[in-house]
Motif scaffolding. Structure first.
Motif, mmCIF file in Angstrom:
data_model
loop_
_atom_site.group_PDB
_atom_site.id
_atom_site.type_symbol
_atom_site.label_atom_id
_atom_site.label_comp_id
_atom_site.label_asym_id
_atom_site.label_seq_id
_atom_site.Cartn_x
_atom_site.Cartn_y
_atom_site.Cartn_z
ATOM 1 N N LYS A 54 55.092 56.091 -49.926
ATOM 2 C CA LYS A 54 55.684 57.435 -49.883
ATOM 3 C C LYS A 54 57.011 57.704 -51.435
ATOM 4 O O LYS A 54 57.033 58.557 -52.492
ATOM 5 N N THR A 55 57.198 56.089 -51.885
ATOM 6 C CA THR A 55 58.357 56.256 -53.398
ATOM 7 C C THR A 55 56.869 57.079 -54.300
ATOM 8 O O THR A 55 57.793 57.498 -54.521
ATOM 9 N N ASP A 154 65.333 60.759 -49.713
ATOM 10 C CA ASP A 154 64.072 59.893 -48.838
ATOM 11 C C ASP A 154 64.493 59.020 -47.805
ATOM 12 O O ASP A 154 66.131 58.157 -47.510
ATOM 13 N N GLU A 155 64.183 58.742 -46.364
ATOM 14 C CA GLU A 155 64.192 58.177 -45.469
ATOM 15 C C GLU A 155 65.248 58.667 -44.882
ATOM 16 O O GLU A 155 66.968 58.434 -44.117
HETATM 17 MG MG MG Z 1 60.108 54.391 -48.822
#
Ligand code: MG
Ligand code: ADP
Length: 430
Positions: A54-55, A154-155
């Protein structure tokens, strides 16, 4: 449509060059779908498990969209923990290696604010931060969001779990209507949907089935032992299994600390990672773990979430995770990048129900294995020394030692007795 090349995703050739250098051969499914969608300017919710890349899925478009050389940041990335903020910053800096005028700066609690102020003042185009510290900077006026083009959460589910909801809403109220909003979350519970409805515009939903759901490279076991013998079980498994790096999950910070003490008392190099520790201590522990200075890390879910450490050989669920999603995340810390891994979950009889629930959700049966016996441990020690002995025999160069022992062999002891005595000295008590 199946795209199997980064060069088909509309990525800047200079970023492409780094991606190739980083050894990424093809985009992961989430990257495949998210990179073009983010570049097109859409709001988006990406749902995928840990370890799916995902990054880079948001990092690549973020770098590409950043206003190069601008004094005010155009990209804001929010992460639940300091460790993740640092990790994401590291990855973005790597990806932007050949791009001029794009600097990424992390802001998080625990680090002197003065250092962050200086970094921000120099002009950062991408800011990666924890929600609390971002709010601090906004209030001080040291972070301005006037030129913001893209906000990434993110998250997101983890940020909500950690109580960042108000902070998040406050930040989103700054950016709402002015910038694109992208969110990544392993789960999409109700509070996440509320944030989507409130702060996002017709978000595209991109869901990728986690490969961790079936976890092909991970052998998943259940070891039925009473709570009081779990530490003994960890020790025995580590002793016989030839495992180098272990990650052990507990549900509470207190249990993490107790377990670390117990493991250290048994002579293992173990350390804890949880939210009560200062940033400096956490960084130290992570560095030690990455550099193999310790071989067991005992962590809570929150502290270990998203951490990207390669080569973890075995994951223990010292406690059964609260949620099947956590189970998937935990065991996904091993068996990464095509390697094999082992996951052992401890459960005593009455906890069997919770295991059954996890098994149902992940559609996988955990294989029962018995706790290794003391005899197994001793046998494995002997086996290891036996191998060493054979290697030493095969390597030769024994002449000088033979000369030393010859007089003894001519006395009352037979050569096999002498060899046995040396073996006993080496192996220890059998
Ligand atoms: Mg991540
Ligand atoms: P997530 O945020 O989904 O948990 P990460 O972004 O931390 O996952 O990526 C996990 C690992 O996979 C990292 O080591 C990253 O460098 C690597 N990775 C990411 N994309 C690719 C790719 N396309 N090919 C190979 N490895 C990749």
């Amino acid at each position: 449509m199946d795209i199997n090349s980064f060069s088909d995703l509309g990525i800047d050739p200079k970023i492409l060059q780094t991606v190739v250098e980083m050894g990424f051969e093809e985009p992961t499914p989430i990257q495949n779908r998210c990179i073009p969608a983010i570049l097109s300017g859409r709001d988006l919710v990406g749902q995928a498990q840990t370890g799916t890349g995902k990054t880079a899925a948001f990092g690549i478009p973020a770098i590409q969209m950043a206003d190069r050389g601008s004094k005010t940041p155009s990209i804001l990335i929010l992460c639940p923990t300091r460790e993740l903020a640092i990790q994401v910053t590291g990855e973005l800096i790597k990806l932007a290696k050949y791009i001029d005028g794009v600097f990424t700066v992390p802001v998080y609690g625990g680090q002197p604010i003065a250092r962050q102020l200086q970094a921000l003042k120099k002009g950062a185009q991408i800011v990666v931060g924890t929600p609390g510290r971002v709010i601090d900077h906004l209030k001080r006026g040291t972070l301005k969001l006037g030129a913001l083009k893209l906000v990434v959460l993110d998250e997101a589910d983890e940020m909500l779990n950690m109580g960042f909801r108000e902070d998040l809403e406050e930040i989103l109220s700054f950016s709402h209507g002015k910038s694109q909003t992208v969110m990544f979350s392993a789960t999409v519970p109700k509070p996440i949907r509320q944030i989507m409805n409130r702060w996002m515009t017709e978000p595209e939903m991109i869901k990728v089935e986690g490969k961790t759901e079936t976890a092909p490279g991970i052998e998943q076991y259940i070891m039925e032992v009473r709570d009081s013998v779990r530490t003994e079980a960890v020790s025995r498994v580590m002793d016989i299994g030839n495992f180098k790096l272990a990650l052990i999950f507990c549900n509470t910070k207190r249990l993490c600390d107790t377990l670390v003490e117990e493991l250290q008392a048994r002579g293992y190099s173990a350390d804890a990672l949880h939210g009560d520790m200062t940033q400096i201590v956490r960084d130290k522990v992570m560095n030690k773990f990455r550099n193999r200075g310790i071989d067991m890390l005992v962590a809570t879910d929150v502290a270990a979430r998203g951490l990207d450490v390669d080569n973890i050989d075995i994951v223990f669920n010292y406690d059964i995770p609260q949620d099947p999603e956590y189970y998937v995340h935990r065991i996904g810390r091993t068996g990464r990048a095509g390697k094999t891994g082992v996951a052992i979950t401890f459960a005593s009889g009455r906890k069997r129900k919770r295991i059954q629930f996890i098994e149902k959700v992940i559609r996988t049966r955990l294989q029962p294995i018995p706790m290794p016996s003391m005899h197994d441990v001793e046998q494995s020690k002997i086996d290891a020394h036996y191998e060493e002995l054979i290697e030493t025999l095969e390597a030769g160069g024994l002449r000088p030692y033979i000369e030393q022992l010859e007089p003894l062999a001519e006395s009352e002891f037979t050569p096999i007795e002498i060899a046995a005595a040396l073996f006993k000295m080496r192996v220890g008590k059998v």
